[in-house]
Write an enzyme that holds these catalytic residues in place. Structure first.
Site, PDB file in Angstrom:
ATOM      1  N   ARG A   1       0.834  -1.204   0.000  1.00 43.24           N
ATOM      2  CA  ARG A   1       0.000   0.000   0.000  1.00 43.24           C
ATOM      3  C   ARG A   1       0.868   1.253   0.000  1.00 43.24           C
ATOM      4  O   ARG A   1       0.497   2.272  -0.601  1.00 43.24           O
ATOM      5  CB  ARG A   1      -0.951   0.000   1.197  1.00 43.24           C
ATOM      6  CG  ARG A   1      -1.959   1.131   1.178  1.00 43.24           C
ATOM      7  CD  ARG A   1      -3.064   0.932   2.194  1.00 43.24           C
ATOM      8  NE  ARG A   1      -4.067  -0.015   1.767  1.00 43.24           N
ATOM      9  CZ  ARG A   1      -5.227   0.329   1.193  1.00 43.24           C
ATOM     10  NH1 ARG A   1      -5.492   1.593   0.968  1.00 43.24           N
ATOM     11  NH2 ARG A   1      -6.097  -0.593   0.852  1.00 43.24           N
TER      12      ARG A   1
ATOM     13  N   GLU B   1      -9.703   5.755   7.295  1.00 39.49           N
ATOM     14  CA  GLU B   1      -8.268   6.000   7.152  1.00 39.49           C
ATOM     15  C   GLU B   1      -7.887   7.277   6.411  1.00 39.49           C
ATOM     16  O   GLU B   1      -6.917   7.945   6.795  1.00 39.49           O
ATOM     17  CB  GLU B   1      -7.618   4.795   6.462  1.00 39.49           C
ATOM     18  CG  GLU B   1      -7.638   3.546   7.296  1.00 39.49           C
ATOM     19  CD  GLU B   1      -7.110   2.346   6.529  1.00 39.49           C
ATOM     20  OE1 GLU B   1      -6.129   1.741   6.993  1.00 39.49           O
ATOM     21  OE2 GLU B   1      -7.678   2.013   5.479  1.00 39.49           O
TER      22      GLU B   1
END
Length: 810
Positions: free
Chosen positions: A358, A761
């Protein structure tokens, strides 16, 4: 003399509270009108489903569950050294301590001595190799928690260890090629000619930038620590109450440790007192130890960690360091970039692989990079095994590019916002990520334009420059930072969820789904989705504890997918029941089932309006099924982990923040004066909950980048910042006196749950604006002629060092 700070920047925190209240009221006026007109139950601000229980102290967490008769308590004996070989364990003195019932070591585990999430490289209890200071070696089970802890504290004298020199930094591990996983590489060149084309683009660029950068890790600091309560069940089965984001993984690991089938293990979690990623995989060790002890002694066993032990045993956000080389033109447009990212993985792999994936996939953030060559290394060190934390590598990847663009702007003498805007992804061209996914939902241009105007960015930036020109000690800094964050798990098959809904014959509704509630409002949103689908008030819907015996094979509540996945699954289950009820109503009152409408606790059928409860009662009399399961899997995802290429994200969430800081150049102390945020949550399911998540994510991210510093003793490997006395998380006093948070108006282009977007997030990246505002203030000391060598966390000490370096350079 320094000019006093204008009163407008020192409004009390109540000013923000009033703003929030007024903004919420405006939101709700429109939403309530729509609700009355259409019977809507989503898009409305509603309190958290447990809000009253929270403030009354009546919400039940694992430690609040009434203990069964005969319950024992467990504590862990920890390694006092960071690296070496365990050559002997003498436990006679430990067993002789008051209240001690038993002491377990690795050999007492009947099944696999492993709690690794992906790779099986993480022992539950040390089996020979000492990997870090704080590693559990044995488990003490005693009559009381204090007796267990006193006995466990004898580890220093009970353990014989052949100590070795620990590797404590990722730089040191990288230098010796010591990794927990093979390196990862992600490459994109303009015409597909490979790394040589990237190198050529950098070399031939009119201007060049080379440098390095560091960001530290971050402790999750959940209010409720790690805890598991294991109770033996009939037939050798085990029931474990666990504070975890991933009950199904706990079920699997406990089953392996006990050498049982998954159906023999029942894991339940009503709520957590915070998780932030720290209870996704790392709750496993404690759940396994409690379960092994309970199975061995045939008595309930509770393991609740002390905060210091929690720090010493569990991992946290990965710290990263970077080396980069960039070529750019005279306007500041990036033509080519090469970067090496090295994370501190700790002693085992845990989730370091997907975290690095990520990070690499978020290096671009909101920017088009025609030529890019990225390399990711997960360094093995003798420290706690680092793990998930809100953002999951995304923040670590994106901040590297933001730092690069900020430096480019300073070299060119331009406003960093202008350089950022110049490099934004396009909408029709320049809109494909380095990993091959088209950016089809790009709203970053409109969003940043709106925020720039609403925050008075240009006017305030000019005012800050004027202030700095006449203020030799106090310096202001400002920055606007954008966010583009991909939503979905990196692993395709994790993007699925299930739900189970019951309607009782009095019309009340019970919902169970695979997500876990950790204070983020997931159950609130799921209940709203169910209420909306069935046309009833939210008061009729109740969500129950996450339970592996109700919804099986669940994914972790992580990657910001909780509402996306579980909301869709619950909607699917509710839709099936609604269709059955519609058919029932049509059979009794006429008309087509497709024409029956459910809204405001009423059912409209063939010109008649009946109570929802009446139709439910009739369906029960007609023997119509009033429960249903639901399922959802995110469509259109693909990912080749070897080529680092595909379509890993269902959509992107966007946002931007403007921050203004004031820095004392004599001490490095600073204050956040104002923050303006405009964030994209699509068509919000619950504006109040979403705004709360944005506020919390911003402040938590600000802590990561400014005050939360992790320090290990360079010789012993002891984490010296293992308590609130030495590890400083933000408090209410760190919130800016002016804190403006707005939701960007729009909806998701993808068919997400009611066209909403994830909010967990992405907001954590918004306080990049705070870090770069601090960098701007430091840069002003040298009239913006010297690029500030400021790393994160930008503690007051780090700021002061950067100021001194800028002064020396100037």
């Amino acid at each position: 003399m320094n000019k006093p700070i204008e009163p407008r920047l020192l409004q009390p925190v109540e000013a923000f509270a009033n703003y929030q209240k007024n903004a919420a009221a405006r939101f709700d006026e429109r939403a309530e009108e729509r609700a009355q007109r259409e019977g809507a139950r989503v898009g409305i601000s509603r309190p958290h489903e447990s809000a009253q229980l929270h403030v009354a102290g009546e919400a039940t967490y694992v430690d609040d569950i009434r203990e069964l008769a005969g319950t024992l308590h467990c504590a862990l004996g920890l390694s006092p050294v960071a690296a070496g070989r365990l050559t002997g364990v003498t436990l006679d003195a430990v067993r002789a301590m008051p209240g001690v019932v038993d002491v377990l070591v690795a050999a007492d585990i009947p099944g696999a001595n492993d709690c690794g999430s992906i790779i099986h490289d993480d022992p539950i209890l040390c089996d020979g190799e000492i990997r870090y200071l704080g590693q559990p070696v044995f488990a003490v089970i005693a009559q009381t928690r204090n007796e267990a802890r006193r006995a466990a504290a004898m580890a220093k004298t009970a353990l014989k260890i052949d100590a070795q020199t620990p590797v404590l930094t990722s730089r040191e591990a990288h230098a010796s090629a010591q990794y927990v996983l093979p390196p990862m590489h992600l490459l994109r060149s303009a015409t597909g000619k490979g790394a040589g084309e990237v190198a050529s683009a950098i070399e031939k660029a009119p201007r060049h930038l080379r440098g390095s950068f560091d960001v530290g890790g971050q402790e999750q600091f959940y209010l409720e620590g790690q805890i598991s309560y294991a109770t033996p069940a009939e037939g050798g089965a085990m029931h474990v109450y666990c504070s975890t984001q991933h009950p199904s993984e706990m079920q699997s690991l406990i089953a392996h440790a006990l050498h049982l089938n998954a159906h023999d293990v029942h894991v339940e979690c009503r709520r957590m007192g915070g998780g932030f990623g720290g209870k996704e995989s790392q709750s496993a060790l404690f759940a396994c130890v409690a379960a092994v002890a309970a199975a061995r002694l045939k008595r309930p066993v509770k393991l609740r960690l002390d905060r210091d032990d929690d720090f010493l045993i569990t991992g946290r956000r990965h710290g990263f360091w970077y080396e980069y080389e960039v070529g750019y033109d005279d306007d500041g447009r990036v033509l080519g970039a090469r970067i090496t990212m090295v994370s501190n993985a700790g002693h085992s792999a845990d989730l370091s692989g997907p975290v690095m994936t990520r990070a690499l996939c978020h290096f671009d953030n909101a920017y088009w990079l025609p030529n890019v060559d990225m390399h990711g290394y997960s360094a093995r060190t003798n420290t706690q095994s680092n793990t998930a934390f809100r953002g999951f590598g995304g923040p670590q990847g994106a901040i590297a590019m933001e730092n690069i663009l900020d430096s480019i702007a300073r070299q060119l003498g331009k406003d960093p916002l202008d350089v950022r805007r110049l490099n934004f992804y396009g909408t029709q061209e320049r809109n494909v990520t380095p990993y091959g996914e088209p950016v089809t939902d790009n709203i970053i241009h409109d969003l940043v334009d709106q925020l720039e105007a609403s925050s008075d960015y240009r006017v305030r930036r000019a005012a800050a420059a004027a202030f700095n020109a006449s203020s030799p000690v106090l310096k202001r800094g400002m920055a606007l930072a954008p966010v583009k964050f991909g939503i979905s798990f990196n692993v395709k098959h994790f993007n699925q969820a299930g739900a189970l809904i019951h309607i009782y014959n009095d019309g009340s509704i019970l919902v169970n789904h695979g997500g876990t509630e950790m204070g983020q409002g997931l159950n609130t949103k799921v209940a709203q989705c169910v209420a909306h689908e069935l046309g009833v008030s939210s008061a009729l819907v109740r969500c129950t504890a996450t339970d592996t015996q109700k919804v099986a094979n669940t994914s972790a509540t992580a990657a910001s997918t909780g509402a996306d996945l579980n909301g869709k699954a619950a909607q699917d289950a509710a839709r099936q029941i609604r269709e059955r009820l519609a058919a029932c109503a049509a059979s009794h009152y006429g008309g087509e089932a497709s024409a029956v409408r459910f809204a405001n606790d009423q059912v409209k059928v063939a010109g008649k309006t009946l109570p929802f409860t009446a139709i439910v009662a009739q369906a029960y009399l007609d023997s119509i099924q009033l429960w249903s399961d639901g399922f959802y899997a995110t469509p259109g995802l693909s990912w080749d982990k070897d080529k680092m290429f595909g379509h890993p994200f269902y959509y992107f969430a966007y946002g931007a923040a403007v921050s203004e800081v004031l820095v004392d150049t004599l001490t490095g102390e600073w204050k956040l004066l104002r923050a303006d945020i405009l964030h994209d949550v699509g068509q919000s399911l619950n504006p109040a909950v979403d705004i709360g998540q944005i506020e919390g994510g911003f402040i938590q991210g600000m802590g990561w980048l400014t005050t939360e510093e992790l320090v290990w003793h360079p010789k012993t490997g002891l984490l010296t910042t293992h308590a609130p006395s030495t590890y400083k998380i933000p408090t209410a006093n760190d919130c800016p006196p002016v804190f403006n948070v707005r939701l960007f108006e729009g909806q998701n282009v993808q068919d997400s749950i009611h066209r909403s977007k994830a909010v967990g997030e992405p907001p954590l990246l918004l306080p990049f604006s705070v870090f770069f505002a601090l960098r701007d203030a430091v840069s002003s000391v040298g009239n913006h002629k010297v690029d500030p060598p400021l790393s994160a966390p930008a503690t007051s000490e780090s700021i002061l060092r950067a100021i001194q370096a800028v002064q020396a350079g100037a």
